[in-house]
Design a protein around this motif. Structure first.
Motif: not given
Length: 221
Positions: A152-165
């Motif tokens: 969960m520390q890897k990559g970049t954060p996504v703001a919300s589930l609505a923004d998830a891809k």
């Protein structure tokens, strides 16, 4: 990005620059003025000045996990082609190698039906949630840590589930569980003992969604 993450990336980049120093700057002990002139005329690599380094460092800290960010950094530092991009991507944390979220989804679906096994990492026997995530990314040539707290520390954060891809990681219950988002409200994971890896509704919508992380560029969906 947190200050700790930024400092960590700066330290990794500094380490890489030291390792790549011989490729970036001619060695003083073996370079005469005539050789330097010849190298300049033939397009040889020149030392990296402070301004160029600052731009490269900014690019790395701000966009180090994307192919575009790696290309920008590689170009700014005078590294050639995919070799430079790959070396810098590795140090920044994750080498994506052109993999997208759609590829993550396709790789994950291959394991549908594999039983949940606590601590498992072998698809022939069974996998737990983080072992499954690690295996999927390993199949795509991307190294991921073994446990959720590190994943969960890897990559970049996504703001919300609505923004998830598609291909994003959904972390829930404070880091106790992880799944791979498929898009359209669906996810795939190794849920609990007695069940198998399966596609389901992304129940993080109703429960404790702790974090969403994007490891590779988003899928098309």
């Amino acid at each position: 990005m947190s200050m700790a993450e930024a400092i960590g990336r700066i330290q990794r980049i500094e380490s890489t620059l030291q390792q790549l120093n011989q490729g970036l700057m001619p060695q003083a002990s073996s370079t005469s003025s005539s050789t330097a002139s010849s190298g300049s005329a033939s397009g040889g690599t020149s030392p990296v000045d402070a301004a160029t380094f600052a731009q490269a460092l900014s690019a790395a800290v701000g966009d180090s996990t994307t192919a575009a960010g790696m290309t920008q950094l590689s170009s700014a530092l005078g590294l050639g082609g995919t070799t430079g991009v790959g070396a810098l991507s590795s140090v920044a944390g994750t080498t994506t190698g052109g993999v997208t979220g759609d590829a993550v989804v396709a790789a994950a679906k291959k394991y549908i039906g594999v039983p949940y096994v606590w601590g498992g990492t072998n698809p022939a026997v069974g996998m737990d949630c983080s072992g499954f995530v690690q295996r999927v990314f390993k199949d795509l040539g991307i190294d991921m840590p073994r446990v959720v707290s590190d994943q969960m520390q890897k990559g970049t954060p996504v703001a919300s589930l609505a923004d998830a891809k598609p291909g994003d990681l959904l972390v829930s219950f404070g880091g106790e569980h992880i799944s791979i988002y498929l898009g359209n409200g669906k996810a795939i994971d190794a849920p609990v003992p007695g069940q198998t890896i399966q596609i389901r509704d992304a129940w993080e919508q109703q429960s404790s969604l702790t974090a969403i992380r994007r490891i590779v560029p988003a899928g098309a969906s």
